[in-house]
Design an enzyme around this catalytic site. Structure first.
Site, PDB file in Angstrom:
ATOM      1  NE  ARG A 169      11.391  40.552   2.942  1.00 46.58           N
ATOM      2  CZ  ARG A 169      10.661  38.815   3.560  1.00 46.58           C
ATOM      3  NH1 ARG A 169      10.688  38.539   3.028  1.00 46.58           N
ATOM      4  NH2 ARG A 169      11.172  38.613   4.951  1.00 46.58           N
ATOM      5  CB  SER A 243      16.186  41.103   6.559  1.00 49.33           C
ATOM      6  OG  SER A 243      15.703  40.393   7.863  1.00 49.33           O
ATOM      7  CD  GLU A 339      14.318  42.732   3.801  1.00 46.84           C
ATOM      8  OE1 GLU A 339      14.457  41.515   4.009  1.00 46.84           O
ATOM      9  OE2 GLU A 339      13.347  43.516   4.683  1.00 46.84           O
TER      10      GLU A 339
END
Ligand code: EPU
Length: 343
Positions: A169, A243, A339
């Site tokens: 990520r 998320s 995130e």
């Protein structure tokens, strides 16, 4: 607007441009449907000097205030096959295309390779920024190159995979290039022969239960969609950004210490000897599932997801995220990372 070009909008409500559905206003707002338009913004006497927020699908963004400067809404269209031979297919898509639309289009053209990444919200241009991933695959595995325009010089450039510094990520676009460029198109290489990627246990179990032993790309796609729909809230119905927390990566010593105290914790070994811990498990173990602040709540189904139950402000979501992070730190001694990009 006074003295402003027609293509520049003023005072635009951003609620419909972020999947959390929180309210914020853009002082200046420009829709970009062509790479050359980025140059026009950079060269513009007023806009050129303002801070810029690049907005794709708004699915990895938390707005806690009115963004300063100008919002560039990326709407560059187009999908095409650049090259197709016995070894692979090279496709190119404009940054404004919805990611899931690209996945569907490649399957319709008969090219598998992106099916594990089905239903991920957001745009093609945003996909490399956080190296989107799910169900045993990351964008980086399919990525060939991208074009971008530098927001200071207005110059266009092409970056190959190694230059993008993809991680979990993570990419160059979250660090050295954060806020400094606009990704205008992305190229992906889909290898041949196609092979199902079933490393993610739940995906394999789902297909086995359905009696599928040698799945086609479409069957993997259908399975991924079914799993996502069962587990993750649809941002079109309940505001969220997927998320909200990354799964923390720790070394073996830390993982073993935690495991001694919490034998049930879910963790996955990585190739480099480190371990990824399931943040959702830790959040749930802290009793945070369902916790709410204002209109924001920890999703009742998936603990990694924060949702807007209605009327949440960006600040509600951020305060909730902080309280979850505090609980996990207190119990496990681990700092969760967010995130989405927080503005
Ligand atoms: N779990 C809980 N409670 C929950 C949810 C999950 O204890 O409320 C446990 C599950 O039992 C499971 C473990 O946590 O053992 C992991 O859950 P899951 O398989 O759902 O995956 P994840 O690690 O929570 C990651 C990605 C998702 C991606 C899935 C599938 C991150 C931050 N998230 O979630 O990506 O869809 O794997 O590959 O890496 C996103 O990035 O927005 C996203 C949705």
């Amino acid at each position: 607007m006074d003295g402003m070009d027609a293509w520049v909008q003023g005072d635009v409500e951003l609620r419909e441009f972020n999947t959390f559905g929180v309210s914020a206003r853009a002082r200046r707002f420009v829709r970009i449907d062509d790479a050359r338009q980025v140059r026009a913004v950079v060269d513009h006497p007023e806009l050129g000097t303002l801070p810029k927020l690049v907005l794709g699908g708004g699915s990895n963004l938390l707005l806690t205030r009115d963004p300063p400067g100008v919002v560039l809404k990326i709407e560059i269209p187009g999908m095409r096959v650049l090259h197709d031979d016995a070894d692979s297919t090279l496709v190119e898509a404009g940054a404004g295309v919805a990611w899931h639309e690209l996945v569907c289009w490649t399957l319709q053209q008969g090219f598998g390779g992106l099916e594990n990444l089905a239903l991920i919200p957001g745009s093609v241009g945003a996909a490399p920024v956080q190296n989107i991933g799910a169900y045993g695959m990351e964008l980086a595995e399919r990525f060939e190159s991208l074009d971008l325009v530098d927001l200071t010089t207005g110059r266009a450039a092409t970056l190959e995979r190694a230059a993008c510094r993809f991680g979990y990520r993570d990419s160059l676009f979250k660090h050295a290039l954060a806020g400094k460029s606009v990704i205008t198109c992305v190229r992906l290489r889909l290898p041949k022969p196609w092979r199902a990627q079933l490393g993610y246990a739940e995906l394999q179990r789902h297909l086995e239960r359905a009696g599928v032993h040698d799945p086609s790309p479409q069957q993997v796609f259908d399975a991924v969609c079914a799993i996502r729909r069962a587990k993750l809230p649809d941002p079109a119905r309940l505001g969220n950004a997927g998320s909200f927390f990354k799964n923390p990566v720790v070394n073996r010593t830390i993982r073993n210490e935690i495991l001694e105290e919490f034998p049930e914790i879910v963790s996955y070994p990585l190739d480099d000897g480190t371990y990824k811990l399931a943040a959702a498990w830790m959040i749930e173990a802290c009793g945070c599932k369902g916790r709410s602040i204002g209109g924001a709540a920890v999703d009742a189904r998936h603990a990694l997801v924060l949702v807007n139950r209605g009327g949440a402000s960006g600040d509600d979501v951020l305060r909730l995220a902080e309280s979850v992070r505090d609980s996990v730190r207190e119990r496990f001694g681990i700092d969760l990372e967010y995130e989405p990009v927080v503005v």
